[in-house]
Every structure is written in C-alpha cells, then in structure tokens.
Scaffold this motif. Structure first.
Motif, PDB file in Angstrom:
ATOM      1  N   ALA A 123      10.198   4.925 -15.524  1.00  0.00           N
ATOM      2  CA  ALA A 123      11.111   6.066 -15.535  1.00  0.00           C
ATOM      3  C   ALA A 123      11.418   6.488 -14.096  1.00  0.00           C
ATOM      4  O   ALA A 123      10.683   6.131 -13.172  1.00  0.00           O
ATOM      5  N   PRO A 124      12.509   7.266 -13.875  1.00  0.00           N
ATOM      6  CA  PRO A 124      12.888   7.648 -12.506  1.00  0.00           C
ATOM      7  C   PRO A 124      11.773   8.309 -11.713  1.00  0.00           C
ATOM      8  O   PRO A 124      11.701   8.159 -10.502  1.00  0.00           O
ATOM      9  N   GLY A 125      10.880   9.047 -12.357  1.00  0.00           N
ATOM     10  CA  GLY A 125       9.807   9.721 -11.636  1.00  0.00           C
ATOM     11  C   GLY A 125       8.567   8.883 -11.428  1.00  0.00           C
ATOM     12  O   GLY A 125       7.600   9.331 -10.795  1.00  0.00           O
ATOM     13  N   ALA A 126       8.570   7.667 -11.942  1.00  0.00           N
ATOM     14  CA  ALA A 126       7.393   6.792 -11.804  1.00  0.00           C
ATOM     15  C   ALA A 126       7.826   5.336 -11.831  1.00  0.00           C
ATOM     16  O   ALA A 126       7.329   4.536 -12.620  1.00  0.00           O
ATOM     17  N   ARG A 127       8.751   4.992 -10.961  1.00  0.00           N
ATOM     18  CA  ARG A 127       9.289   3.633 -10.939  1.00  0.00           C
ATOM     19  C   ARG A 127       8.411   2.699 -10.126  1.00  0.00           C
ATOM     20  O   ARG A 127       7.777   3.103  -9.160  1.00  0.00           O
ATOM     21  N   VAL A 128       8.424   1.434 -10.533  1.00  0.00           N
ATOM     22  CA  VAL A 128       7.734   0.382  -9.795  1.00  0.00           C
ATOM     23  C   VAL A 128       8.768  -0.673  -9.427  1.00  0.00           C
ATOM     24  O   VAL A 128       9.491  -1.167 -10.296  1.00  0.00           O
ATOM     25  N   ILE A 129       8.849  -1.006  -8.144  1.00  0.00           N
ATOM     26  CA  ILE A 129       9.824  -1.979  -7.656  1.00  0.00           C
ATOM     27  C   ILE A 129       9.083  -3.017  -6.826  1.00  0.00           C
ATOM     28  O   ILE A 129       8.316  -2.665  -5.917  1.00  0.00           O
ATOM     29  N   VAL A 130       9.287  -4.290  -7.141  1.00  0.00           N
ATOM     30  CA  VAL A 130       8.657  -5.375  -6.389  1.00  0.00           C
ATOM     31  C   VAL A 130       9.757  -6.309  -5.908  1.00  0.00           C
ATOM     32  O   VAL A 130      10.502  -6.876  -6.713  1.00  0.00           O
ATOM     33  N   THR A 131       9.847  -6.473  -4.596  1.00  0.00           N
ATOM     34  CA  THR A 131      10.806  -7.410  -4.003  1.00  0.00           C
ATOM     35  C   THR A 131      10.025  -8.597  -3.427  1.00  0.00           C
ATOM     36  O   THR A 131       8.817  -8.707  -3.623  1.00  0.00           O
ATOM     37  N   ASP A 132      10.707  -9.448  -2.711  1.00  0.00           N
ATOM     38  CA  ASP A 132      10.031 -10.619  -2.143  1.00  0.00           C
ATOM     39  C   ASP A 132       8.939 -10.236  -1.154  1.00  0.00           C
ATOM     40  O   ASP A 132       7.952 -10.956  -0.995  1.00  0.00           O
ATOM     41  N   THR A 133       9.087  -9.106  -0.478  1.00  0.00           N
ATOM     42  CA  THR A 133       8.142  -8.715   0.570  1.00  0.00           C
ATOM     43  C   THR A 133       7.378  -7.438   0.258  1.00  0.00           C
ATOM     44  O   THR A 133       6.254  -7.266   0.727  1.00  0.00           O
ATOM     45  N   TRP A 134       7.950  -6.553  -0.566  1.00  0.00           N
ATOM     46  CA  TRP A 134       7.414  -5.202  -0.714  1.00  0.00           C
ATOM     47  C   TRP A 134       7.035  -4.862  -2.150  1.00  0.00           C
ATOM     48  O   TRP A 134       7.673  -5.327  -3.091  1.00  0.00           O
ATOM     49  N   VAL A 135       6.006  -4.014  -2.274  1.00  0.00           N
ATOM     50  CA  VAL A 135       5.646  -3.379  -3.547  1.00  0.00           C
ATOM     51  C   VAL A 135       5.835  -1.878  -3.343  1.00  0.00           C
ATOM     52  O   VAL A 135       5.219  -1.289  -2.443  1.00  0.00           O
ATOM     53  N   ILE A 136       6.677  -1.260  -4.163  1.00  0.00           N
ATOM     54  CA  ILE A 136       7.064   0.136  -3.964  1.00  0.00           C
ATOM     55  C   ILE A 136       6.843   0.924  -5.251  1.00  0.00           C
ATOM     56  O   ILE A 136       7.222   0.477  -6.342  1.00  0.00           O
ATOM     57  N   LYS A 137       6.244   2.084  -5.113  1.00  0.00           N
ATOM     58  CA  LYS A 137       6.119   3.014  -6.238  1.00  0.00           C
ATOM     59  C   LYS A 137       6.898   4.278  -5.897  1.00  0.00           C
ATOM     60  O   LYS A 137       6.629   4.928  -4.880  1.00  0.00           O
ATOM     61  N   VAL A 138       7.868   4.620  -6.722  1.00  0.00           N
ATOM     62  CA  VAL A 138       8.706   5.799  -6.498  1.00  0.00           C
ATOM     63  C   VAL A 138       8.192   6.941  -7.370  1.00  0.00           C
ATOM     64  O   VAL A 138       8.121   6.808  -8.592  1.00  0.00           O
ATOM     65  N   THR A 139       7.797   8.048  -6.754  1.00  0.00           N
ATOM     66  CA  THR A 139       7.367   9.228  -7.497  1.00  0.00           C
ATOM     67  C   THR A 139       8.347  10.373  -7.231  1.00  0.00           C
ATOM     68  O   THR A 139       9.327  10.217  -6.500  1.00  0.00           O
ATOM     69  N   THR A 140       8.074  11.518  -7.821  1.00  0.00           N
ATOM     70  CA  THR A 140       9.004  12.643  -7.714  1.00  0.00           C
ATOM     71  C   THR A 140       9.230  13.083  -6.274  1.00  0.00           C
ATOM     72  O   THR A 140      10.352  13.348  -5.851  1.00  0.00           O
ATOM     73  N   TYR A 141       8.154  13.134  -5.479  1.00  0.00           N
ATOM     74  CA  TYR A 141       8.259  13.668  -4.128  1.00  0.00           C
ATOM     75  C   TYR A 141       8.043  12.649  -3.011  1.00  0.00           C
ATOM     76  O   TYR A 141       8.253  12.981  -1.834  1.00  0.00           O
TER      77      TYR A 141
END
Length: 339
Positions: free
Chosen positions: A136-154
C-alpha cells in the motif's frame, strides 16, 4: 441525547484517522496528501527521490494541522504546526540538503559525489519496468537492480543490494482479506546492511510475491524462523515445469546460429527450442514449431501457466498450449533446453 460537541469530536476523530491511514475508499475519493498536493509534488515516475522529499514534508505538515479543531488543547494545536512548519523550512533550504532523506542517501554516496548522485541512480532505476514493487502507499516495497527501498508515511529506508543480508523473521496467516476469500500468508523479512550507517528495517509482503522478490534480489534470503512459505500456484507450477523440461531431450544449436536475448524478459539469453517429441510427427494435437530459439525457460513456463484453466490445475501438466510466436500447439514434452 448526545451533545453536538461529542458528535463533532467523534466525527472528526474518524476523519483524522482516515486521513492519516486512508483506506481504499478514501484514496479513490482523492482525500490523501498525495492527491491534494499533486501539483506541488510532481511526478513520482519522473523524479522518485524529489517526489518523496516533498511528499514526506507535506505529509508531516498536513498531519500536524489536524489537532487545530481541538480547542481544549489549543496551545498544543497551534504549537505543533508552528514547529513542523519551521522544520519543513529548514529541510527545504540549500536544495533539500538538510532533509533526513538526503542524509540517508548521502551514506551511500561515493567520496567524490553527494546524495544527488545516489538520487539520480534511484530515479533512473525506478523508471524501469522490471522493478519489483508491492504494498500500500504507506508501506511500499520497491526493489530495483541496485536498491531495496521501503516507503513509509514519513520517511524512506534505503539499502544497497550488494551490502544487505535478508532474513525471514515472521509469518502471519490471515483467513480473510478485503481482496480475497482464501487464506493469505504475509511474510516479514529483515533487511540488514553491512554498512554500519544504514539502519536495518523490515519489509512485509504476501507470500505469493516471494518468488518474484527472490528473482529481483542478488542476495539469498535466509529463513531463520523456519517459516513454511506458501507459494502461489503459478510459482509451484513453474518449479515443476522447469524440473520436467530439464529431463527432456536437449537441442544443439548449429554453430552458425547466434542466440539472442529472450523476447519475453530481455534479461536472459534464449535457451529453449520447441521440438515435437511427444508423438510421431503426424499424430496427436501437438504440432511442429519452426521458430528459432526466442524464449528463455522461465518466460516459456510463465506463458504455459497463463494459458491454463485456473480452476482446474490438475490438467496443467498434460495440456497443450500454442507457441507464443507461431501458435503451433505444444506440450511440456516438446520443450527442449539448448545445450
């Protein structure tokens, strides 16, 4: 009879909770920070990092304004927006150099560069269609070729793939979900970096997405809690499909023929050829395919699974599907690995 003040307070509490933790209905109505500030935020696809610099700041400001309706705590209701406004101004100075996200990215920068070089790398990889993204927009997980990203509200948690260790730490079973009537398993995976300046964080995802996540990650995922991971039906079929094709007859490419990348994923060199081996040339439903090698085993397995009756998985292994290029029918026995 309830007083108007109590009714208003209860209604406002519901509004505040829905605004901070918006359900799907609120998102579809456009009552979110991202929707209300869309003109200022810009496009996430065009500039992912810059978008989240503004989004996290705007979200903090918007949420700090919610207590203004409480006259009982008037001093606090006025003080909180004043503090967050000053903080937002400080973050935005010097081209957002003071923002916590900028400092987070600076940890990953080379000595000769700064956080903007890291931001440029993330922006470029986020625009690619082969990234893994879920949540969901407040708890997204994104993995690209180089990066692991967790998007939270703030905030955003960022780790570099080459530096991380991943561990399955927990599993939760939910019997009912809003989107499905079947039980759903959610996995919690700990992302820990060897970089001492990168704080470890947890990501959470549906177990049916676990296989897709593993494909995108460079590092293996250890299962310290010995969690039994329930894969999707397609993932289970793909494993069986691969094991069966590996014992089929192989195909030797002529020395004059050069193999090209798979046209399905463009990531792997084509490594399978369809040759009718199940029966004699003029017998059965299967047909001879005359296409040159154009697909990898994984993409062909996904194609085979996508053409099946999802209500009758017991028929998948014995069925025939058309070649994705020439439409000649084939079965699993006709899929030959290239040696």
């Amino acid at each position: 009879m309830e007083s108007p003040a109590v009714t208003f307070t209860l209604a406002y509490l519901v509004f505040a909770v829905c605004f901070v933790f918006p359900p799907d209905e609120v998102r579809s109505a456009g009552l979110t920070v991202q929707s209300l500030l869309s003109a200022w935020l810009g496009s996430e696809d065009a500039a992912f990092v810059q978008y989240h610099l503004r989004r996290s700041t705007g979200t903090l400001l918007a949420h700090s304004l919610l207590p203004l309706e409480w006259k009982t705590f008037f001093f606090f209701a006025v003080l909180l927006p004043a503090i967050t406004s000053a903080l937002a101004y400080y973050w935005s100075r010097k081209g957002w150099n003071n923002h916590p996200l900028a400092r987070t990215l600076a940890v990953h920068a080379l000595p000769q560069s700064g956080w903007r070089a890291v931001a440029s790398s993330i922006n470029t990889e986020f625009r690619r269609i082969d990234k893994f993204a879920t949540g969901a927009p407040g708890a997204r997980v994104i993995v690209t070729d180089t990066w692991v990203i967790k998007v939270t509200t703030y905030c955003l948690h960022v780790a570099q793939q080459q530096d991380i260790h991943l561990t399955v730490t927990d599993s939760r079973q939910h019997e009912l979900t809003p989107d499905s009537n079947v039980p759903v398993q959610f996995l919690t995976i700990r992302v820990a970096s060897v970089n001492p300046y990168v704080k470890a964080f947890d990501i959470r995802l549906n177990s049916t997405e676990y296989g897709e996540l593993r494909e995108k990650l460079r590092a293996p995922i250890s299962n310290a809690a010995n969690v039994v991971i329930h894969q999707s039906l397609s993932d289970l079929f793909l494993e069986t499909f691969t094991s069966l094709v590996e014992i089929n007859q192989t195909y030797h490419v002529p020395s004059t023929q050069e193999l090209e990348p798979c046209i399905g994923c463009m990531q792997t060199i084509a490594n399978i050829k369809l040759i009718k081996n199940c029966q004699e040339p003029n017998e059965g439903e299967c047909q001879q395919c005359y296409c040159r090698p154009m697909w990898c085993l994984t993409c062909m397995g996904k194609w085979f699974a996508s053409r099946q009756d999802q209500q009758h998985p017991e028929t998948w292994l014995s069925s025939q599907v058309p070649c994705p290029t020439c439409r000649a029918k084939f079965c699993i026995l006709d899929v030959c690995l290239i040696r």
